[in-house]
Scaffold this motif. Structure first.
Motif, PDB file in Angstrom:
ATOM      1  N   PRO A 196      28.689  13.441  50.691  1.00 14.09           N
ATOM      2  CA  PRO A 196      29.119  12.653  49.479  1.00 14.09           C
ATOM      3  C   PRO A 196      30.404  12.551  48.862  1.00 14.09           C
ATOM      4  O   PRO A 196      30.772  11.583  48.116  1.00 14.09           O
ATOM      5  N   ARG A 197      31.102  13.887  49.162  1.00 14.50           N
ATOM      6  CA  ARG A 197      32.531  13.955  48.415  1.00 14.50           C
ATOM      7  C   ARG A 197      33.533  14.199  49.240  1.00 14.50           C
ATOM      8  O   ARG A 197      33.209  15.097  50.392  1.00 14.50           O
ATOM      9  N   PRO A 198      34.897  13.773  49.427  1.00 16.01           N
ATOM     10  CA  PRO A 198      35.895  14.474  50.065  1.00 16.01           C
ATOM     11  C   PRO A 198      36.155  15.749  49.900  1.00 16.01           C
ATOM     12  O   PRO A 198      36.018  16.216  48.617  1.00 16.01           O
ATOM     13  N   PHE A 199      36.496  16.487  50.922  1.00 18.01           N
ATOM     14  CA  PHE A 199      36.828  17.710  50.511  1.00 18.01           C
ATOM     15  C   PHE A 199      38.460  17.979  50.164  1.00 18.01           C
ATOM     16  O   PHE A 199      39.155  17.529  50.647  1.00 18.01           O
ATOM     17  N   GLN A 234      43.219  16.574  51.709  1.00 18.33           N
ATOM     18  CA  GLN A 234      41.912  15.993  51.314  1.00 18.33           C
ATOM     19  C   GLN A 234      41.429  15.360  52.647  1.00 18.33           C
ATOM     20  O   GLN A 234      42.175  14.677  53.275  1.00 18.33           O
ATOM     21  N   LYS A 285      38.109  13.386  54.404  1.00 20.86           N
ATOM     22  CA  LYS A 285      36.789  12.771  54.282  1.00 20.86           C
ATOM     23  C   LYS A 285      35.982  13.079  55.709  1.00 20.86           C
ATOM     24  O   LYS A 285      36.528  13.047  56.636  1.00 20.86           O
ATOM     25  N   GLN A 314      32.352  12.686  58.077  1.00 22.09           N
ATOM     26  CA  GLN A 314      30.986  12.216  58.337  1.00 22.09           C
ATOM     27  C   GLN A 314      30.730  13.092  59.683  1.00 22.09           C
ATOM     28  O   GLN A 314      31.307  13.583  60.453  1.00 22.09           O
ATOM     29  N   GLU A 316      28.287  21.457  53.435  1.00 20.75           N
ATOM     30  CA  GLU A 316      29.661  21.361  52.668  1.00 20.75           C
ATOM     31  C   GLU A 316      30.284  22.638  52.381  1.00 20.75           C
ATOM     32  O   GLU A 316      31.466  22.843  52.561  1.00 20.75           O
TER      33      GLU A 316
END
Length: 177
Positions: free
Chosen positions: A80-83, A97, A99, A101, A121
């Motif tokens: 749901p959110r980028p790291f 940053q 992203k 999947q 996550e």
């Protein structure tokens, strides 16, 4: 005299209209050619660089895909959110940053992965934050980080769900400043 000015204006209008039509045609043709080259691709896969890291990555990614193909179709679960995290480097610390999947096989694995997103996550953030900025600058460092991520996520999902739910961890966006 008034008739001469009127004729000159009509001729100038025709020339400017013709130039606009020519420019519009050139832009449309150029846009069509550009779209063809950008969107149209060959059906053949791109060759992998002949390096040890590339060969190891290609070998490890193709082996699970063959056995995982029996489980179901490939589905992608987006985090749901980028790291966003800091990594230490030799010269200075860097902000990264990523992203992510997840590639899973079958709808049952997709639902399991979605249900355990907070655990995934946390695991990924732990793996990412243990990285070094000097390693992440290189392609081999990124591949090693991705492989470590897959290994850790599979281990956690094996403990929770009793099976390897995630086949691959895919970096769909990677920015380092």
């Amino acid at each position: 005299m008034a008739e001469e000015k009127e004729l000159e204006m009509e001729d100038g209008g025709k020339k400017s209209k013709m130039m606009l039509i020519i420019i519009a045609a050139v832009v449309l043709i150029g846009g069509g050619v550009g779209a063809f080259f950008l969107l149209g691709g060959s059906d053949e896969p791109m060759p992998v660089a002949n390096t040890e890291a590339g060969a190891a990555g290609a070998a490890s990614s193709s082996a699970p895909a063959v056995s995982g193909a029996q489980l179901g179709s490939a589905l992608y679960v987006a985090m749901p959110r980028p790291f966003v995290f800091n990594v230490p480097g030799q010269g200075r610390d860097r902000l990264v940053q990523i992203k992510v999947q997840l590639l899973v096989r079958g709808s049952e694995n997709e639902e399991t992965a979605k249900m355990h997103i907070p655990m995934i996550e946390g695991t990924l953030l732990r793996v990412f934050s243990s990285a070094n900025a000097d390693d992440l600058v290189t392609e081999a460092g990124k591949v090693a980080l991705r492989e470590q991520s897959v290994k850790e996520v599979r281990k956690v999902m094996q403990e929770i769900a009793g099976r390897e739910v995630v086949e691959q961890v895919l970096f769909v966006g990677f920015v380092m400043q």
